[in-house]
Design a protein around this motif. Sequence first.
Motif, PDB file in Angstrom:
ATOM      1  N   ASP A 188      25.970  49.143  21.636  1.00  0.00           N
ATOM      2  CA  ASP A 188      26.958  49.204  22.618  1.00  0.00           C
ATOM      3  C   ASP A 188      26.321  48.497  24.064  1.00  0.00           C
ATOM      4  OD1 ASP A 188      28.836  50.691  21.111  1.00  0.00           O
ATOM      5  OD2 ASP A 188      28.469  52.579  22.000  1.00  0.00           O
ATOM      6  N   ASN A 207      27.441  45.292  25.262  1.00  0.00           N
ATOM      7  CA  ASN A 207      28.732  44.909  25.917  1.00  0.00           C
ATOM      8  C   ASN A 207      28.392  44.985  27.460  1.00  0.00           C
ATOM      9  OD1 ASN A 207      30.615  45.011  23.726  1.00  0.00           O
ATOM     10  ND2 ASN A 207      30.340  47.372  23.540  1.00  0.00           N
ATOM     11  N   ARG A 233      24.398  37.538  23.209  1.00  0.00           N
ATOM     12  CA  ARG A 233      25.526  37.500  22.824  1.00  0.00           C
ATOM     13  C   ARG A 233      26.152  36.011  22.811  1.00  0.00           C
ATOM     14  NH1 ARG A 233      30.675  41.509  24.241  1.00  0.00           N
ATOM     15  NH2 ARG A 233      29.340  42.830  22.521  1.00  0.00           N
ATOM     16  N   GLU A 240      29.681  33.805  22.399  1.00  0.00           N
ATOM     17  CA  GLU A 240      30.993  33.825  22.349  1.00  0.00           C
ATOM     18  C   GLU A 240      31.572  32.653  21.777  1.00  0.00           C
ATOM     19  OE1 GLU A 240      31.556  37.308  25.484  1.00  0.00           O
ATOM     20  OE2 GLU A 240      31.262  35.565  26.576  1.00  0.00           O
ATOM     21  N   ASP A 247      25.742  42.827  15.761  1.00  0.00           N
ATOM     22  CA  ASP A 247      27.132  42.776  15.610  1.00  0.00           C
ATOM     23  C   ASP A 247      27.623  41.479  15.307  1.00  0.00           C
ATOM     24  OD1 ASP A 247      29.518  43.825  15.243  1.00  0.00           O
ATOM     25  OD2 ASP A 247      30.091  44.617  16.983  1.00  0.00           O
ATOM     26  N   ARG A 248      28.816  41.395  14.247  1.00  0.00           N
ATOM     27  CA  ARG A 248      29.321  40.186  14.293  1.00  0.00           C
ATOM     28  C   ARG A 248      31.030  40.380  14.067  1.00  0.00           C
ATOM     29  NH1 ARG A 248      28.300  34.979  11.211  1.00  0.00           N
ATOM     30  NH2 ARG A 248      29.842  34.554   9.741  1.00  0.00           N
ATOM     31  N   ARG A 249      31.753  39.728  15.035  1.00  0.00           N
ATOM     32  CA  ARG A 249      33.246  40.258  14.835  1.00  0.00           C
ATOM     33  C   ARG A 249      33.895  38.830  15.021  1.00  0.00           C
ATOM     34  NH1 ARG A 249      31.401  43.907  19.036  1.00  0.00           N
ATOM     35  NH2 ARG A 249      32.732  42.821  20.583  1.00  0.00           N
ATOM     36  N   ASN A 250      34.919  38.758  14.028  1.00  0.00           N
ATOM     37  CA  ASN A 250      35.745  37.501  13.956  1.00  0.00           C
ATOM     38  C   ASN A 250      35.022  36.013  14.007  1.00  0.00           C
ATOM     39  OD1 ASN A 250      38.354  36.434  14.000  1.00  0.00           O
ATOM     40  ND2 ASN A 250      38.293  36.078  16.177  1.00  0.00           N
ATOM     41  N   PRO A 260      35.923  31.146  16.095  1.00  0.00           N
ATOM     42  CA  PRO A 260      36.773  32.470  15.802  1.00  0.00           C
ATOM     43  C   PRO A 260      37.708  32.222  14.149  1.00  0.00           C
ATOM     44  CG  PRO A 260      37.771  31.186  17.416  1.00  0.00           C
ATOM     45  CD  PRO A 260      36.568  30.425  16.918  1.00  0.00           C
ATOM     46  N   ALA A 269      35.207  35.365  18.943  1.00  0.00           N
ATOM     47  CA  ALA A 269      34.314  35.365  18.052  1.00  0.00           C
ATOM     48  C   ALA A 269      33.090  35.972  18.727  1.00  0.00           C
ATOM     49  CB  ALA A 269      33.950  34.106  17.524  1.00  0.00           C
ATOM     50  N   ARG A 305      29.158  37.155  18.329  1.00  0.00           N
ATOM     51  CA  ARG A 305      27.898  37.294  17.502  1.00  0.00           C
ATOM     52  C   ARG A 305      26.635  37.925  18.409  1.00  0.00           C
ATOM     53  NH1 ARG A 305      23.041  34.343  15.681  1.00  0.00           N
ATOM     54  NH2 ARG A 305      22.577  34.433  13.611  1.00  0.00           N
ATOM     55  N   ASP A 306      26.190  39.104  18.191  1.00  0.00           N
ATOM     56  CA  ASP A 306      25.055  39.718  18.919  1.00  0.00           C
ATOM     57  C   ASP A 306      24.100  39.710  18.132  1.00  0.00           C
ATOM     58  OD1 ASP A 306      27.006  40.254  20.827  1.00  0.00           O
ATOM     59  OD2 ASP A 306      27.450  42.287  20.364  1.00  0.00           O
TER      60      ASP A 306
END
Length: 233
Positions: free
Chosen positions: A34, A37, A134, A136, A164-167, A211, A218, A220-221
């Motif tokens: 977390d 963020n 991070r 983006e 973390d990895r989102r979209n 993305p 998108a 990517r952490d």
Amino acid sequence: MSGLATEGFVRFEAKETQALLGPETTAAWTSFADSWNDLGLDGFMADGGRYRRRRFAAFSALPGSVERKPHQPHWQSRDYNPLNGGVQRWFEPVADTIAAHPVTQGVIKTGLDLFHPLSPASDEPWHVELHQFRIEALAGEQGLPTPEGAHRDGVDWVIVMLVDRRNVDSGVTDIFAPDGASLGSFTLVAPGDAVFLDDRRVLHGVTAIRPLDPALPAIRDVLVVTYRREGAA
């Protein structure tokens, strides 16, 4: 672990990283993840990019002892980072709670356990630098995890661990020999996927991210931890 000694790198899937860190450490993963963020914009991007956020911390470490150093700038020679090197880069510090977090401490100590026996004998502590990154990307605007291209960091050892990895589309990790020969190519997908690198022997790079769903960003952490002997250039 033999790949680290023979090939110059070893890849761990998330379950293997979790086994190295131990269940008590990985139980605290959510609060660790977390904290990504709350990263500040990297204002030192020579390409003008605004796709990278980060925090930074430095430690002095030996097996059985990890102590945080006073906040300091991150510096790389242009020999290793021709894009952003050659200047002192002051980033926002890693929060105290994250510097002391069980996952952070576990990763640093795991690196020591693996790297120390493979290094020349020395009483000098390790200078350890920790980066929260991070990357983006938006539709039509790619994010570059390694804008300097395939590179060495100018240290002895490196850990890259996905948080973390989102979209995300792409973001492939490539490992190269000094002569440019490919040694491996893979994608860190699950939180905890990691690669441990001998920075003296191999180069690494990550392809641009985009993305998957153009309507959403998108993200990517990653956590990057580097090790070099105190006093080494």
